[in-house]
Design a protein around this motif. Structure first.
Motif, PDB file in Angstrom:
ATOM      1  N   SER A 294      44.215  -8.294  73.339  1.00 59.03           N
ATOM      2  CA  SER A 294      44.712  -9.454  74.214  1.00 59.03           C
ATOM      3  C   SER A 294      45.450  -8.893  75.512  1.00 59.03           C
ATOM      4  CB  SER A 294      45.018 -10.660  73.847  1.00 59.03           C
ATOM      5  OG  SER A 294      46.416 -10.226  73.109  1.00 59.03           O
ATOM      6  N   ALA A 295      45.712  -9.508  76.392  1.00 64.60           N
ATOM      7  CA  ALA A 295      46.527  -9.349  77.510  1.00 64.60           C
ATOM      8  C   ALA A 295      48.125  -9.413  76.900  1.00 64.60           C
ATOM      9  CB  ALA A 295      46.373 -10.395  78.936  1.00 64.60           C
ATOM     10  N   GLU A 296      48.046 -10.488  76.182  1.00 64.90           N
ATOM     11  CA  GLU A 296      49.558 -10.589  75.724  1.00 64.90           C
ATOM     12  C   GLU A 296      49.898  -9.415  74.752  1.00 64.90           C
ATOM     13  OE1 GLU A 296      47.764 -14.291  77.037  1.00 64.90           O
ATOM     14  OE2 GLU A 296      46.956 -12.968  75.397  1.00 64.90           O
ATOM     15  N   THR A 297      49.160  -8.886  73.921  1.00 69.55           N
ATOM     16  CA  THR A 297      49.634  -7.685  73.261  1.00 69.55           C
ATOM     17  C   THR A 297      49.763  -6.594  73.982  1.00 69.55           C
ATOM     18  OG1 THR A 297      48.114  -8.617  71.114  1.00 69.55           O
ATOM     19  CG2 THR A 297      48.759  -6.157  71.328  1.00 69.55           C
ATOM     20  N   LEU A 298      48.849  -6.299  75.198  1.00 71.36           N
ATOM     21  CA  LEU A 298      49.256  -5.192  75.988  1.00 71.36           C
ATOM     22  C   LEU A 298      50.621  -5.381  76.576  1.00 71.36           C
ATOM     23  CD1 LEU A 298      46.442  -3.290  78.010  1.00 71.36           C
ATOM     24  CD2 LEU A 298      49.062  -3.658  79.062  1.00 71.36           C
ATOM     25  N   ASP A 299      50.938  -6.557  77.186  1.00 72.20           N
ATOM     26  CA  ASP A 299      52.249  -6.748  77.640  1.00 72.20           C
ATOM     27  C   ASP A 299      53.338  -6.633  76.962  1.00 72.20           C
ATOM     28  OD1 ASP A 299      50.676  -7.533  80.205  1.00 72.20           O
ATOM     29  OD2 ASP A 299      50.992  -9.777  79.839  1.00 72.20           O
ATOM     30  N   SER A 300      53.232  -6.994  75.580  1.00 77.99           N
ATOM     31  CA  SER A 300      54.264  -6.704  74.736  1.00 77.99           C
ATOM     32  C   SER A 300      54.555  -5.317  74.445  1.00 77.99           C
ATOM     33  CB  SER A 300      54.085  -7.299  73.491  1.00 77.99           C
ATOM     34  OG  SER A 300      53.020  -6.705  72.470  1.00 77.99           O
TER      35      SER A 300
ATOM     36  N   LEU B 234      54.036  -2.840  76.588  1.00 83.12           N
ATOM     37  CA  LEU B 234      54.541  -2.331  77.941  1.00 83.12           C
ATOM     38  C   LEU B 234      56.014  -2.916  77.945  1.00 83.12           C
ATOM     39  CD1 LEU B 234      51.948  -3.087  80.685  1.00 83.12           C
ATOM     40  CD2 LEU B 234      52.516  -1.054  79.832  1.00 83.12           C
ATOM     41  N   SER B 235      56.282  -3.968  77.406  1.00 84.82           N
ATOM     42  CA  SER B 235      57.748  -4.469  77.510  1.00 84.82           C
ATOM     43  C   SER B 235      58.756  -3.553  76.557  1.00 84.82           C
ATOM     44  CB  SER B 235      57.829  -6.030  77.032  1.00 84.82           C
ATOM     45  OG  SER B 235      57.755  -6.208  75.515  1.00 84.82           O
ATOM     46  N   GLY B 236      58.054  -2.814  75.551  1.00 84.96           N
ATOM     47  CA  GLY B 236      59.028  -2.000  74.651  1.00 84.96           C
ATOM     48  C   GLY B 236      58.822  -2.229  73.161  1.00 84.96           C
ATOM     49  N   GLU B 237      57.830  -3.117  72.740  1.00 87.44           N
ATOM     50  CA  GLU B 237      57.485  -3.575  71.330  1.00 87.44           C
ATOM     51  C   GLU B 237      56.740  -2.495  70.752  1.00 87.44           C
ATOM     52  OE1 GLU B 237      56.279  -7.498  70.499  1.00 87.44           O
ATOM     53  OE2 GLU B 237      57.654  -8.407  71.986  1.00 87.44           O
TER      54      GLU B 237
ATOM     55  N   ALA C   2      56.251   7.568  82.427  1.00 89.68           N
ATOM     56  CA  ALA C   2      56.942   6.497  83.001  1.00 89.68           C
ATOM     57  C   ALA C   2      56.669   5.625  84.279  1.00 89.68           C
ATOM     58  CB  ALA C   2      58.640   7.046  83.175  1.00 89.68           C
ATOM     59  N   GLN C   3      56.215   6.658  85.186  1.00 92.50           N
ATOM     60  CA  GLN C   3      55.834   5.941  86.440  1.00 92.50           C
ATOM     61  C   GLN C   3      54.505   4.908  86.450  1.00 92.50           C
ATOM     62  OE1 GLN C   3      56.145   9.366  85.830  1.00 92.50           O
ATOM     63  NE2 GLN C   3      56.736  10.323  87.610  1.00 92.50           N
ATOM     64  N   GLU C   4      53.533   5.423  85.518  1.00 91.16           N
ATOM     65  CA  GLU C   4      52.478   4.439  85.014  1.00 91.16           C
ATOM     66  C   GLU C   4      52.809   3.316  84.499  1.00 91.16           C
ATOM     67  OE1 GLU C   4      48.457   3.414  84.950  1.00 91.16           O
ATOM     68  OE2 GLU C   4      49.439   4.905  86.063  1.00 91.16           O
ATOM     69  N   ARG C   5      53.899   3.350  83.363  1.00 84.18           N
ATOM     70  CA  ARG C   5      54.253   2.241  82.874  1.00 84.18           C
ATOM     71  C   ARG C   5      55.212   1.086  83.913  1.00 84.18           C
ATOM     72  NH1 ARG C   5      58.871   2.227  77.762  1.00 84.18           N
ATOM     73  NH2 ARG C   5      58.737  -0.198  77.435  1.00 84.18           N
ATOM     74  N   THR C   6      55.856   1.928  84.697  1.00 83.25           N
ATOM     75  CA  THR C   6      56.525   0.987  85.853  1.00 83.25           C
ATOM     76  C   THR C   6      55.479   0.181  86.687  1.00 83.25           C
ATOM     77  OG1 THR C   6      58.311   2.658  86.037  1.00 83.25           O
ATOM     78  CG2 THR C   6      57.829   1.260  87.880  1.00 83.25           C
ATOM     79  N   VAL C   7      54.482   0.843  87.091  1.00 86.29           N
ATOM     80  CA  VAL C   7      53.445   0.246  87.791  1.00 86.29           C
ATOM     81  C   VAL C   7      52.762  -0.686  86.939  1.00 86.29           C
ATOM     82  CG1 VAL C   7      51.273   0.433  89.122  1.00 86.29           C
ATOM     83  CG2 VAL C   7      53.164   2.252  89.366  1.00 86.29           C
ATOM     84  N   LEU C   8      52.356  -0.581  86.060  1.00 89.45           N
ATOM     85  CA  LEU C   8      51.465  -1.675  85.188  1.00 89.45           C
ATOM     86  C   LEU C   8      52.382  -2.740  84.730  1.00 89.45           C
ATOM     87  CD1 LEU C   8      49.562   0.613  82.564  1.00 89.45           C
ATOM     88  CD2 LEU C   8      48.596  -0.592  84.560  1.00 89.45           C
ATOM     89  N   ALA C   9      53.694  -2.606  84.464  1.00 91.55           N
ATOM     90  CA  ALA C   9      54.692  -3.631  84.197  1.00 91.55           C
ATOM     91  C   ALA C   9      55.002  -4.420  85.627  1.00 91.55           C
ATOM     92  CB  ALA C   9      55.817  -3.070  83.749  1.00 91.55           C
ATOM     93  N   ALA C  10      55.035  -3.893  86.758  1.00 94.42           N
ATOM     94  CA  ALA C  10      55.276  -4.538  88.045  1.00 94.42           C
ATOM     95  C   ALA C  10      53.926  -5.412  88.355  1.00 94.42           C
ATOM     96  CB  ALA C  10      55.361  -3.417  89.086  1.00 94.42           C
ATOM     97  N   ARG C  11      52.653  -4.883  88.059  1.00 96.97           N
ATOM     98  CA  ARG C  11      51.561  -5.522  88.392  1.00 96.97           C
ATOM     99  C   ARG C  11      51.255  -6.713  87.399  1.00 96.97           C
ATOM    100  NH1 ARG C  11      46.254  -5.186  86.537  1.00 96.97           N
ATOM    101  NH2 ARG C  11      46.444  -3.232  85.605  1.00 96.97           N
ATOM    102  N   ARG C  12      51.812  -6.461  86.130  1.00 96.22           N
ATOM    103  CA  ARG C  12      51.589  -7.661  85.261  1.00 96.22           C
ATOM    104  C   ARG C  12      52.649  -8.467  85.052  1.00 96.22           C
ATOM    105  NH1 ARG C  12      46.972  -5.813  81.899  1.00 96.22           N
ATOM    106  NH2 ARG C  12      47.637  -7.401  80.192  1.00 96.22           N
TER     107      ARG C  12
ATOM    108  N   VAL D  48      55.617  -7.861  83.922  1.00 96.45           N
ATOM    109  CA  VAL D  48      56.387  -7.555  82.404  1.00 96.45           C
ATOM    110  C   VAL D  48      57.649  -6.865  82.785  1.00 96.45           C
ATOM    111  CG1 VAL D  48      56.314  -6.016  80.340  1.00 96.45           C
ATOM    112  CG2 VAL D  48      54.278  -7.273  81.373  1.00 96.45           C
ATOM    113  N   VAL D  49      58.545  -7.355  82.181  1.00 97.25           N
ATOM    114  CA  VAL D  49      60.184  -6.810  81.920  1.00 97.25           C
ATOM    115  C   VAL D  49      60.160  -5.704  80.949  1.00 97.25           C
ATOM    116  CG1 VAL D  49      62.497  -7.197  81.932  1.00 97.25           C
ATOM    117  CG2 VAL D  49      60.993  -8.982  83.100  1.00 97.25           C
TER     118      VAL D  49
END
Length: 563
Positions: free
Chosen positions: A488-494, A496-499, A542-552, A554-555
């Motif tokens: 799910s989108a929620e799982t991917l976001d979690s 990215l956030s660091g979980e 790190a740069q890919e994670r930064t972009v994906l977090a910004a687009r979605r 996610v903090v």
């Protein structure tokens, strides 16, 4: 440390120099007075620092989000840009972004979603008119901004052979192509004047963006004001003519060559074009202005003075024929089809380009049917580092990991690469053996020295599958049967956030899975590589994670916040 301090000191001194004052007393200022009646208008626009400009990669799945972000920070589309994707002027000087904008801009560049590039430097590829499926050559490719722009026009079909003679600059070219994530690029290492005639059928399009004195780059490289002398162009002209002449030999009948420089000096521009047109009468100049109709530009010169190093006019026996304006009426009539972009017209840098077309009925490039083919045992071999198609063992290894495989896979060392059928056709084609009446069988790159091919997709370790490369995750995930799980989108976001949950909490199907794996957001197609063990760990730069977090939205939590 001393080197770092010296570099910092030079940078400070450079910023403190009054470049307007240096420019006013420069030889270049005097030279432009010989080339333009209204040189003051050019001069007023030639020394302020350039704004940051960037090109958005339309091959990136989230390019529309990138465009929205650029607009949100005050970026404006460049109105004359007419290629695929888009190009933008940003509201700050080159390299002067600050804070979060600076961080995200750098991350977007490093992940290939945009390319920071001077605006006028985008013109040659627009003039080249690249079409999907074509075979294209970039003769002087490093650092790679024009190569990646060509790749954007090709999409997933065709090939661009990107050549660079200096090995150190080849490494920079490879880095930028990998950053861009395009599969259509083949990088080779040759002197452009002697580039092998491979493929023998020639190239549909050739970009000849030659080394030059850079007199159009004063807003980016203000040192040009104090360094430039007229002998600079004269000393480079022979190289420029030789490279363009080589392009004329290996372009297909009916094919197109774009010759370009970031110089204002006619010795490096119209004089070079005229010299090669005199040698190759099957070439004709196409009107360049119509290819980018919205940009302000001037016609090419038909006459110009030859300047001594004090900017006085040289005449008579002191003038080499290739420096002087042509006398051939056929060539003179066509030179206005060249395009000169001056700083005051572009609002940025200065540039020159010419579009040359080889006659459709020109002599064919190949004599492939006249010689016998060398037996395979006697044919020259590629070196061990050259890319090669997957063998049966590699295919079996990847099928065990992925099931169904993407097409056009290659191996170079431990790296698995994905390319295009057009690149494979070059590898498979026969070619003449230089200096003999014999043919080299296909199934090799020689005499091309291939350094890199396509998109790096996965790594092997000791002959076994190790991991998917993060830059290829989005492309690979929809094409394979195993090694990927929808979440799910929620799982991917979690994540990215660091979980870092245990794999079975993400999906019961992952309870017994260990090692590298792809997780695919079923709602939007975003794929990320992870390592499954006692917990689930991201395998993203790190740069890919930064972009994906910004687009979605996610903090990303820091370690302190997690504790």
């Amino acid at each position: 440390m001393g080197l770092m301090l010296n570099a910092w000191s030079r940078a400070v001194v450079r910023e403190e120099v009054d470049w307007a004052e240096v420019a006013a007393g420069s030889l270049l200022r005097t030279a432009v007075g010989h080339w333009r009646d209204d040189a003051d208008e050019w001069f007023a626009a030639a020394y302020e620092r350039l704004p940051e400009t960037a090109r958005v990669n339309p091959l990136s799945r989230d390019f529309q989000w990138v465009e929205s972000w650029l607009e949100s920070i005050g970026g404006e589309p460049i109105d004359w840009f007419c290629g695929v994707g888009s190009a933008w002027t940003l509201p700050f000087e080159r390299g002067k972004a600050e804070g979060e904008v600076r961080s995200l801009l750098a991350a977007l560049h490093e992940t290939g979603r945009l390319t920071r590039q001077e605006a006028v430097s985008m013109l040659p590829v627009l003039a080249l008119d690249v079409q999907s499926g074509q075979t294209v050559l970039d003769m002087c490719a490093s650092p790679g901004s024009k190569t990646t722009q060509i790749a954007e026009h090709l999409g997933d079909s065709g090939v661009v052979v990107a050549n660079e003679v200096v090995r150190g600059r080849v490494n920079m070219l490879v880095s930028n192509v990998q950053r861009h994530r395009s599969a259509t690029v083949v990088i080779v290492n040759h002197d452009a004047r002697h580039l092998p005639n491979v493929p023998e059928t020639g190239y549909d399009r050739i970009l000849v963006d030659v080394p030059c004195t850079g007199t159009g780059t004063t807003r980016k490289n203000p040192d040009v004001w104090s360094r430039w002398k007229p002998n600079g162009g004269r000393s480079m002209q022979k190289l420029q003519i030789d490279i363009l002449a080589r392009a004329a030999k290996i372009v297909k009948p009916g094919g197109r060559i774009v010759y370009s420089t970031c110089s204002l000096d006619p010795i490096e521009n119209e004089a070079v074009v005229a010299a090669v047109m005199a040698e190759y009468p099957d070439l004709r100049l196409l009107p360049a202005a119509g290819t980018v109709p919205r940009i302000k530009a001037s016609a090419g010169f038909t006459d110009w003075p030859i300047l001594d190093d004090d900017c006085s006019i040289l005449e008579g026996a002191e003038v080499r024929e290739s420096f002087a304006p042509p006398n051939d009426a056929r060539i003179v009539a066509q030179l206005p089809n060249c395009m000169r972009v001056w700083n005051d017209q572009s609002g940025g840098g200065g540039f020159f380009l010419a579009i040359l077309e080889m006659a459709a009925d020109a002599a064919p490039k190949s004599e492939q049917n006249q010689f016998e083919t060398i037996p395979e045992a006697d044919a020259p071999k590629d070196n061990d580092a050259a890319p090669r198609p997957l063998d049966e063992a590699d295919t079996a290894t990847l099928e065990a990991a992925w099931g169904r495989l993407p097409q056009n896979l290659w191996r170079r060392g431990k790296k698995i690469l994905v390319s295009t059928p057009e690149a494979a056709s070059i590898w498979a084609s026969e070619r003449n053996h230089k200096g003999s009446r014999a043919r080299i069988p296909g199934g090799r790159w020689r005499p091309l020295r291939v350094i890199h091919l396509g998109l790096e997709t996965a790594h092997l370790r000791r002959g076994e599958f190790e991991r998917v490369v993060g830059a290829a995750a989005d492309r690979l995930a929809p094409t394979i049967e195993r090694g990927v799980t929808e979440i799910s989108a929620e799982t991917l976001d979690s994540l990215l956030s660091g979980e870092e949950p245990p794999p079975h909490e993400i999906s019961p199907d992952l309870a017994e899975v260990r090692g590298n794996h792809l997780l695919l957001d079923a709602s939007d197609g975003t794929a990320i590589p992870v390592w499954l063990g006692g917990r689930t760990s991201l395998m993203l730069r790190a740069q890919e994670r930064t972009v994906l977090a910004a687009r979605r939205g996610v903090v990303i939590r820091t370690k302190d916040e997690e504790e």
